[in-house]
Design a protein around this motif. Structure first.
Motif, PDB file in Angstrom:
ATOM      1  N   GLY A 115       7.115  18.414   4.849  1.00 59.48           N
ATOM      2  CA  GLY A 115       6.528  19.631   5.410  1.00 59.48           C
ATOM      3  C   GLY A 115       5.316  20.159   4.670  1.00 59.48           C
ATOM      4  N   SER A 116       5.047  19.632   3.477  1.00 57.26           N
ATOM      5  CA  SER A 116       3.868  20.102   2.745  1.00 57.26           C
ATOM      6  C   SER A 116       2.602  19.518   3.367  1.00 57.26           C
ATOM      7  CB  SER A 116       3.975  19.766   1.257  1.00 57.26           C
ATOM      8  OG  SER A 116       4.072  18.383   1.061  1.00 57.26           O
ATOM      9  N   VAL A 117       1.504  20.178   3.100  1.00 58.90           N
ATOM     10  CA  VAL A 117       0.214  19.812   3.675  1.00 58.90           C
ATOM     11  C   VAL A 117      -0.737  19.436   2.552  1.00 58.90           C
ATOM     12  CG1 VAL A 117      -1.721  20.686   5.062  1.00 58.90           C
ATOM     13  CG2 VAL A 117       0.612  21.375   5.614  1.00 58.90           C
ATOM     14  N   ILE A 118      -1.473  18.328   2.741  1.00 56.22           N
ATOM     15  CA  ILE A 118      -2.400  17.875   1.697  1.00 56.22           C
ATOM     16  C   ILE A 118      -3.785  17.608   2.298  1.00 56.22           C
ATOM     17  CG2 ILE A 118      -0.588  16.900   0.233  1.00 56.22           C
ATOM     18  CD1 ILE A 118      -1.443  14.091   1.272  1.00 56.22           C
ATOM     19  N   TRP A 119      -4.764  17.669   1.429  1.00 56.35           N
ATOM     20  CA  TRP A 119      -6.157  17.359   1.787  1.00 56.35           C
ATOM     21  C   TRP A 119      -6.634  16.223   0.884  1.00 56.35           C
ATOM     22  CZ3 TRP A 119      -3.920  22.062   2.078  1.00 56.35           C
ATOM     23  CH2 TRP A 119      -4.112  22.799   3.246  1.00 56.35           C
ATOM     24  N   ASP A 120      -5.847  15.190   0.771  1.00 64.60           N
ATOM     25  CA  ASP A 120      -6.093  14.070  -0.140  1.00 64.60           C
ATOM     26  C   ASP A 120      -6.738  12.924   0.633  1.00 64.60           C
ATOM     27  OD1 ASP A 120      -5.982  11.868  -1.844  1.00 64.60           O
ATOM     28  OD2 ASP A 120      -3.952  12.316  -2.554  1.00 64.60           O
ATOM     29  N   LEU A 121      -7.994  12.632   0.324  1.00 63.34           N
ATOM     30  CA  LEU A 121      -8.730  11.592   1.032  1.00 63.34           C
ATOM     31  C   LEU A 121      -8.255  10.185   0.680  1.00 63.34           C
ATOM     32  CD1 LEU A 121     -10.585  14.048   1.570  1.00 63.34           C
ATOM     33  CD2 LEU A 121     -12.488  12.485   1.396  1.00 63.34           C
ATOM     34  N   GLU A 122      -7.432  10.041  -0.346  1.00 61.94           N
ATOM     35  CA  GLU A 122      -7.000   8.709  -0.786  1.00 61.94           C
ATOM     36  C   GLU A 122      -5.545   8.402  -0.434  1.00 61.94           C
ATOM     37  OE1 GLU A 122      -8.562   7.434  -4.377  1.00 61.94           O
ATOM     38  OE2 GLU A 122     -10.425   8.516  -4.010  1.00 61.94           O
ATOM     39  N   TYR A 123      -4.816   9.388   0.005  1.00 63.42           N
ATOM     40  CA  TYR A 123      -3.393   9.240   0.298  1.00 63.42           C
ATOM     41  C   TYR A 123      -3.173   8.192   1.392  1.00 63.42           C
ATOM     42  CZ  TYR A 123       1.297  10.526   1.903  1.00 63.42           C
ATOM     43  OH  TYR A 123       2.619  10.499   2.273  1.00 63.42           O
ATOM     44  N   ASP A 124      -2.199   7.298   1.152  1.00 65.69           N
ATOM     45  CA  ASP A 124      -1.866   6.238   2.114  1.00 65.69           C
ATOM     46  C   ASP A 124      -0.373   6.323   2.435  1.00 65.69           C
ATOM     47  OD1 ASP A 124      -1.752   3.964   3.708  1.00 65.69           O
ATOM     48  OD2 ASP A 124      -1.848   2.574   2.013  1.00 65.69           O
ATOM     49  N   GLY A 125       0.004   7.345   3.179  1.00 64.81           N
ATOM     50  CA  GLY A 125       1.402   7.588   3.495  1.00 64.81           C
ATOM     51  C   GLY A 125       2.015   6.548   4.418  1.00 64.81           C
ATOM     52  N   ASN A 126       1.215   5.939   5.267  1.00 62.80           N
ATOM     53  CA  ASN A 126       1.755   4.908   6.170  1.00 62.80           C
ATOM     54  C   ASN A 126       1.715   3.518   5.520  1.00 62.80           C
ATOM     55  OD1 ASN A 126      -0.988   4.340   6.372  1.00 62.80           O
ATOM     56  ND2 ASN A 126      -1.109   4.699   8.579  1.00 62.80           N
ATOM     57  N   GLU A 127       1.257   3.478   4.283  1.00 61.12           N
ATOM     58  CA  GLU A 127       1.283   2.278   3.435  1.00 61.12           C
ATOM     59  C   GLU A 127       0.687   1.034   4.089  1.00 61.12           C
ATOM     60  OE1 GLU A 127       5.396   2.013   2.190  1.00 61.12           O
ATOM     61  OE2 GLU A 127       5.175   3.717   0.832  1.00 61.12           O
ATOM     62  N   ASN A 128      -0.474   1.232   4.731  1.00 65.84           N
ATOM     63  CA  ASN A 128      -1.153   0.081   5.339  1.00 65.84           C
ATOM     64  C   ASN A 128      -2.386  -0.340   4.539  1.00 65.84           C
ATOM     65  OD1 ASN A 128      -2.944   2.110   5.961  1.00 65.84           O
ATOM     66  ND2 ASN A 128      -2.988   1.708   8.163  1.00 65.84           N
ATOM     67  N   GLY A 129      -2.526   0.227   3.350  1.00 66.53           N
ATOM     68  CA  GLY A 129      -3.657  -0.135   2.498  1.00 66.53           C
ATOM     69  C   GLY A 129      -4.935   0.610   2.819  1.00 66.53           C
ATOM     70  N   GLN A 130      -4.850   1.584   3.728  1.00 69.24           N
ATOM     71  CA  GLN A 130      -6.027   2.382   4.098  1.00 69.24           C
ATOM     72  C   GLN A 130      -5.721   3.865   3.898  1.00 69.24           C
ATOM     73  OE1 GLN A 130      -7.067   1.514   8.156  1.00 69.24           O
ATOM     74  NE2 GLN A 130      -7.031  -0.683   7.842  1.00 69.24           N
ATOM     75  N   SER A 131      -6.738   4.606   3.569  1.00 67.13           N
ATOM     76  CA  SER A 131      -6.602   6.054   3.438  1.00 67.13           C
ATOM     77  C   SER A 131      -6.226   6.651   4.796  1.00 67.13           C
ATOM     78  CB  SER A 131      -7.939   6.644   2.961  1.00 67.13           C
ATOM     79  OG  SER A 131      -8.061   7.989   3.337  1.00 67.13           O
ATOM     80  N   ASP A 132      -5.125   7.409   4.825  1.00 69.09           N
ATOM     81  CA  ASP A 132      -4.729   8.075   6.069  1.00 69.09           C
ATOM     82  C   ASP A 132      -5.851   8.987   6.572  1.00 69.09           C
ATOM     83  OD1 ASP A 132      -2.325   6.802   5.756  1.00 69.09           O
ATOM     84  OD2 ASP A 132      -1.133   8.626   5.461  1.00 69.09           O
ATOM     85  N   TRP A 133      -6.474   9.685   5.624  1.00 71.24           N
ATOM     86  CA  TRP A 133      -7.538  10.619   5.983  1.00 71.24           C
ATOM     87  C   TRP A 133      -8.656   9.897   6.742  1.00 71.24           C
ATOM     88  CZ3 TRP A 133      -7.173  15.827   4.854  1.00 71.24           C
ATOM     89  CH2 TRP A 133      -8.275  16.593   5.218  1.00 71.24           C
ATOM     90  N   LEU A 134      -9.093   8.784   6.170  1.00 63.31           N
ATOM     91  CA  LEU A 134     -10.200   8.058   6.788  1.00 63.31           C
ATOM     92  C   LEU A 134      -9.780   7.375   8.091  1.00 63.31           C
ATOM     93  CD1 LEU A 134     -12.049   6.677   3.643  1.00 63.31           C
ATOM     94  CD2 LEU A 134     -12.499   8.763   4.962  1.00 63.31           C
ATOM     95  N   GLU A 135      -8.497   7.051   8.219  1.00 65.62           N
ATOM     96  CA  GLU A 135      -8.004   6.538   9.496  1.00 65.62           C
ATOM     97  C   GLU A 135      -8.120   7.624  10.577  1.00 65.62           C
ATOM     98  OE1 GLU A 135      -4.494   3.748   9.660  1.00 65.62           O
ATOM     99  OE2 GLU A 135      -4.209   4.574   7.631  1.00 65.62           O
ATOM    100  N   VAL A 136      -7.768   8.858  10.218  1.00 68.94           N
ATOM    101  CA  VAL A 136      -7.881   9.981  11.160  1.00 68.94           C
ATOM    102  C   VAL A 136      -9.342  10.213  11.517  1.00 68.94           C
ATOM    103  CG1 VAL A 136      -7.530  12.471  11.477  1.00 68.94           C
ATOM    104  CG2 VAL A 136      -5.738  11.081  10.398  1.00 68.94           C
ATOM    105  N   VAL A 137     -10.208  10.157  10.526  1.00 68.48           N
ATOM    106  CA  VAL A 137     -11.645  10.345  10.781  1.00 68.48           C
ATOM    107  C   VAL A 137     -12.163   9.262  11.732  1.00 68.48           C
ATOM    108  CG1 VAL A 137     -13.943  10.239   9.705  1.00 68.48           C
ATOM    109  CG2 VAL A 137     -12.121  11.610   8.653  1.00 68.48           C
ATOM    110  N   ALA A 138     -11.738   8.033  11.544  1.00 68.70           N
ATOM    111  CA  ALA A 138     -12.181   6.942  12.425  1.00 68.70           C
ATOM    112  C   ALA A 138     -11.722   7.190  13.866  1.00 68.70           C
ATOM    113  CB  ALA A 138     -11.648   5.600  11.913  1.00 68.70           C
ATOM    114  N   ILE A 139     -10.497   7.647  14.038  1.00 68.93           N
ATOM    115  CA  ILE A 139     -10.003   7.972  15.381  1.00 68.93           C
ATOM    116  C   ILE A 139     -10.850   9.096  15.976  1.00 68.93           C
ATOM    117  CG2 ILE A 139      -8.062   8.901  16.715  1.00 68.93           C
ATOM    118  CD1 ILE A 139      -6.201   7.648  14.506  1.00 68.93           C
ATOM    119  N   ALA A 140     -11.083  10.128  15.168  1.00 66.52           N
ATOM    120  CA  ALA A 140     -11.860  11.284  15.636  1.00 66.52           C
ATOM    121  C   ALA A 140     -13.258  10.866  16.083  1.00 66.52           C
ATOM    122  CB  ALA A 140     -11.942  12.335  14.532  1.00 66.52           C
ATOM    123  N   LYS A 141     -13.887  10.005  15.310  1.00 69.34           N
ATOM    124  CA  LYS A 141     -15.232   9.548  15.679  1.00 69.34           C
ATOM    125  C   LYS A 141     -15.197   8.756  16.990  1.00 69.34           C
ATOM    126  CE  LYS A 141     -17.379   9.490  11.105  1.00 69.34           C
ATOM    127  NZ  LYS A 141     -18.022   8.646  10.083  1.00 69.34           N
TER     128      LYS A 141
END
Length: 180
Positions: A115-141
């Motif tokens: 339930g906590s919220v983070i603004w970590d550009l390097e966090y890889d919670g889905n453990e696919n070797g990619q930053s979750d943040w940058l994955e979201v940015v790619a989808i958004a773009k």
């Protein structure tokens, strides 16, 4: 005398037409300036926001939209943060100078399972070797958003916007994107 009269008459006609054009343009500008500010997210931005949340979820990433439409007063309060206290400056945009004020921007963060919220550009919670943040940015773009992390003057990593080809100055003058 006749040529001179016709020349003068032609000049007067041209000046009259220019006057009408200037008057009509000023009336158009006055009408634009009376356009009210939106009070919600633009319908397309709201739709793409929902798609972004769904597509991020499909990748095992939960995002939280931390901000969307913002009033001018809310923007001014945000602008004051870090300028009248010891907090960090979070924006350089005063009220009326942000795409949030026109319903054209959202901010996001990553929400963890606990339930906590983070603004970590390097966090890889889905453990696919990619930053979750940058994955979201790619989808958004892909959905048509531009990312504040690409800005040179003031990076704003949580910020996503759709400007529809309109500058802040255009929006301040009353131009609005179509809602269809």
């Amino acid at each position: 005398m006749t040529k001179r009269f016709l020349k003068l008459f032609g000049i007067l006609i041209i000046l009259f037409i220019i006057g009408i054009i200037i008057y009509k343009y000023s009336e158009y500008q006055k009408e634009l300036s009376r356009q009210p500010l939106p009070t919600t997210l633009h319908p397309l931005v709201a739709k793409k926001k929902d798609i972004l949340i769904d597509q991020a979820s499909e990748k095992g990433i939960t995002i939280l939209i931390t901000d969307g439409f913002r009033t001018v007063e809310e923007q001014d309060a945000l602008y004051a943060r870090g300028r009248n206290n010891d907090a960090a400056i979070v924006t350089n945009a005063k009220g009326g100078e942000s795409y949030h004020n026109y319903g054209l921007a959202i901010d996001f963060a990553i929400k963890l399972d606990n339930g906590s919220v983070i603004w970590d550009l390097e966090y890889d919670g889905n453990e696919n070797g990619q930053s979750d943040w940058l994955e979201v940015v790619a989808i958004a773009k892909e959905l048509g958003f531009s990312w504040g992390g690409d800005w040179d003057h003031f990076t704003d990593n949580p910020h996503l916007q759709m400007d529809f080809g309109l500058s802040i100055r255009d929006l301040q003058k009353g131009h609005r994107p179509d809602t269809e």
